[in-house]
Enzyme design. Structure first.
Site, mmCIF file in Angstrom:
data_model
loop_
_atom_site.group_PDB
_atom_site.id
_atom_site.type_symbol
_atom_site.label_atom_id
_atom_site.label_comp_id
_atom_site.label_asym_id
_atom_site.label_seq_id
_atom_site.Cartn_x
_atom_site.Cartn_y
_atom_site.Cartn_z
ATOM 1 N N LYS A 183 0.818 -1.187 0.000
ATOM 2 C CA LYS A 183 0.000 0.000 0.000
ATOM 3 C C LYS A 183 0.867 1.257 0.000
ATOM 4 C CE LYS A 183 -3.261 -2.339 3.054
ATOM 5 N NZ LYS A 183 -3.693 -2.451 4.446
ATOM 6 N N GLY A 184 2.100 1.098 0.454
ATOM 7 C CA GLY A 184 2.951 2.256 0.745
ATOM 8 C C GLY A 184 3.223 3.191 -0.419
ATOM 9 N N ASP A 207 4.303 3.294 6.352
ATOM 10 C CA ASP A 207 3.643 3.142 7.648
ATOM 11 C C ASP A 207 4.495 2.389 8.664
ATOM 12 O OD1 ASP A 207 3.437 0.524 6.432
ATOM 13 O OD2 ASP A 207 1.960 0.052 7.983
ATOM 14 N N LYS A 255 17.324 1.707 0.467
ATOM 15 C CA LYS A 255 18.223 1.561 1.622
ATOM 16 C C LYS A 255 19.525 0.931 1.149
ATOM 17 C CE LYS A 255 14.876 1.240 5.351
ATOM 18 N NZ LYS A 255 14.341 0.416 6.448
ATOM 19 N N ARG A 295 0.993 7.033 7.529
ATOM 20 C CA ARG A 295 1.055 7.112 6.057
ATOM 21 C C ARG A 295 0.748 8.509 5.540
ATOM 22 N NH1 ARG A 295 1.381 1.918 3.981
ATOM 23 N NH2 ARG A 295 0.194 0.302 5.033
ATOM 24 N N GLU A 339 7.467 1.565 -6.486
ATOM 25 C CA GLU A 339 7.548 1.048 -5.112
ATOM 26 C C GLU A 339 8.039 2.162 -4.197
ATOM 27 O OE1 GLU A 339 6.690 -0.652 -2.829
ATOM 28 O OE2 GLU A 339 7.876 -2.438 -2.427
ATOM 29 N N ASP A 340 7.615 2.117 -2.940
ATOM 30 C CA ASP A 340 8.016 3.150 -1.995
ATOM 31 C C ASP A 340 9.447 2.987 -1.507
ATOM 32 O OD1 ASP A 340 7.453 0.845 -0.581
ATOM 33 O OD2 ASP A 340 6.027 1.766 0.800
ATOM 34 N N ASP A 359 14.367 -2.477 0.916
ATOM 35 C CA ASP A 359 15.239 -2.761 2.055
ATOM 36 C C ASP A 359 16.173 -3.898 1.663
ATOM 37 O OD1 ASP A 359 16.404 -3.162 4.467
ATOM 38 O OD2 ASP A 359 14.579 -3.517 5.600
ATOM 39 N N PHE A 365 14.568 3.099 10.021
ATOM 40 C CA PHE A 365 13.195 2.731 9.676
ATOM 41 C C PHE A 365 12.435 4.036 9.535
ATOM 42 C CE2 PHE A 365 8.845 1.460 10.019
ATOM 43 C CZ PHE A 365 8.810 0.297 9.292
ATOM 44 N N VAL A 366 11.828 4.236 8.377
ATOM 45 C CA VAL A 366 11.206 5.535 8.116
ATOM 46 C C VAL A 366 9.697 5.428 7.919
ATOM 47 C CG1 VAL A 366 13.297 6.594 7.201
ATOM 48 C CG2 VAL A 366 11.774 5.375 5.652
HETATM 49 P P1 IMP Z 1 12.364 -5.699 1.253
HETATM 50 O O1 IMP Z 1 11.643 -6.881 0.681
HETATM 51 O O2 IMP Z 1 13.245 -6.107 2.403
HETATM 52 O O3 IMP Z 1 13.105 -4.907 0.210
HETATM 53 O O4 IMP Z 1 11.282 -4.780 1.950
HETATM 54 C C1 IMP Z 1 10.518 -3.870 1.238
HETATM 55 C C2 IMP Z 1 9.210 -3.610 1.934
HETATM 56 O O5 IMP Z 1 9.402 -3.490 3.348
HETATM 57 C C3 IMP Z 1 8.623 -2.291 1.499
HETATM 58 O O6 IMP Z 1 7.674 -2.504 0.487
HETATM 59 C C4 IMP Z 1 7.986 -1.747 2.759
HETATM 60 O O7 IMP Z 1 6.645 -2.181 2.824
HETATM 61 C C5 IMP Z 1 8.740 -2.388 3.889
HETATM 62 N N1 IMP Z 1 9.752 -1.494 4.473
HETATM 63 C C6 IMP Z 1 11.088 -1.615 4.403
HETATM 64 N N2 IMP Z 1 11.720 -0.633 5.061
HETATM 65 C C7 IMP Z 1 10.750 0.168 5.550
HETATM 66 C C8 IMP Z 1 10.770 1.408 6.290
HETATM 67 O O8 IMP Z 1 11.814 1.977 6.653
HETATM 68 N N3 IMP Z 1 9.554 1.940 6.589
HETATM 69 C C9 IMP Z 1 8.374 1.381 6.214
HETATM 70 N N4 IMP Z 1 8.317 0.229 5.509
HETATM 71 C C10 IMP Z 1 9.485 -0.381 5.169
#
Ligand code: IMP
Length: 175
Positions: A42-43, A157, A130, A163, A98-99, A102, A150-151
């Site tokens: 949703k982000g 969210d 990140k 959000r 995508e927002d 990570d 963590f943002v």
């Molecule tokens: P990844 O699969 O580890 O790359 O994680 C990506 C997903 O984790 C994103 O779509 C977000 O929903 C969530 N996420 C990762 N870091 C943050 C953060 O700092 N704040 C909020 N959501 C995050």
């Protein structure tokens, strides 16, 4: 422990200026083509809304929900699709919006799923990237962030909250 809004990392003005630049670049790169934007729920919806208004090329929309996070600030390591596309993307130019990235797990899984549908092209536009150990490259990146932060805000969210903030801030806890 109670969580609260910490330092503002990116102000509304800074975010909007960068989104404007991204929109300009994307419009230039896809000039003469039609794209379909796949927004990751949703982000990314807040980012999507601003990006869309900075594009001057025809852009259709679809949504997918794929997540590796529960309500925690750590990845669960599992990725699942909880809401799928409603459009056939075969032969189309797909731009994933995508927002935040990570570990990169969510987007690499999404890439596999979407490539199997045989789009004409597939690119990624991520607002926040990140700093990871693995060097995964994305086509369009808004800002780089330190891996440990963590943002929240601008669509992002924590446990369904924050959000609606117009800026991006760190999440702090312990007060
Ligand atoms: P990844 O699969 O580890 O790359 O994680 C990506 C997903 O984790 C994103 O779509 C977000 O929903 C969530 N996420 C990762 N870091 C943050 C953060 O700092 N704040 C909020 N959501 C995050």
């Amino acid at each position: 422990m109670k969580e609260y809004i910490g330092r503002i990392l990116l102000s509304e003005d800074v975010i909007l200026e960068r989104v404007r630049q991204l929109g300009k670049r994307i419009s230039k790169d896809y000039r003469g083509k039609e794209i379909i934007i796949v927004c990751v729920l949703k982000g990314a919806v807040v980012f999507l809304a601003d990006l869309l208004r900075n594009l001057d090329i025809p852009a259709d929309l679809d949504f997918i929900q794929i997540s590796s996070y529960g309500n925690e600030t750590e990845s669960s390591g599992e990725v699942r699709i909880s809401q799928n596309l409603t459009t056939d993307i075969e032969g189309r130019h797909v731009l994933i919006v995508e927002d935040i990235v990570d570990s990169g797990l969510t987007l690499s899984r999404l890439k596999e799923v979407l490539l199997a549908k045989r789009p004409a092209s597939l690119r990624f536009c991520v607002l926040l990237d990140k700093d990871r150990i693995e060097d995964v490259k994305f086509d369009y990146v808004g800002f780089k962030l330190p891996a440990h932060e963590f943002v929240i805000g601008y669509g992002l969210d924590y446990a369904g909250k924050y959000r609606g903030l117009r800026y991006i801030a760190t999440l702090e806890s312990g007060r």
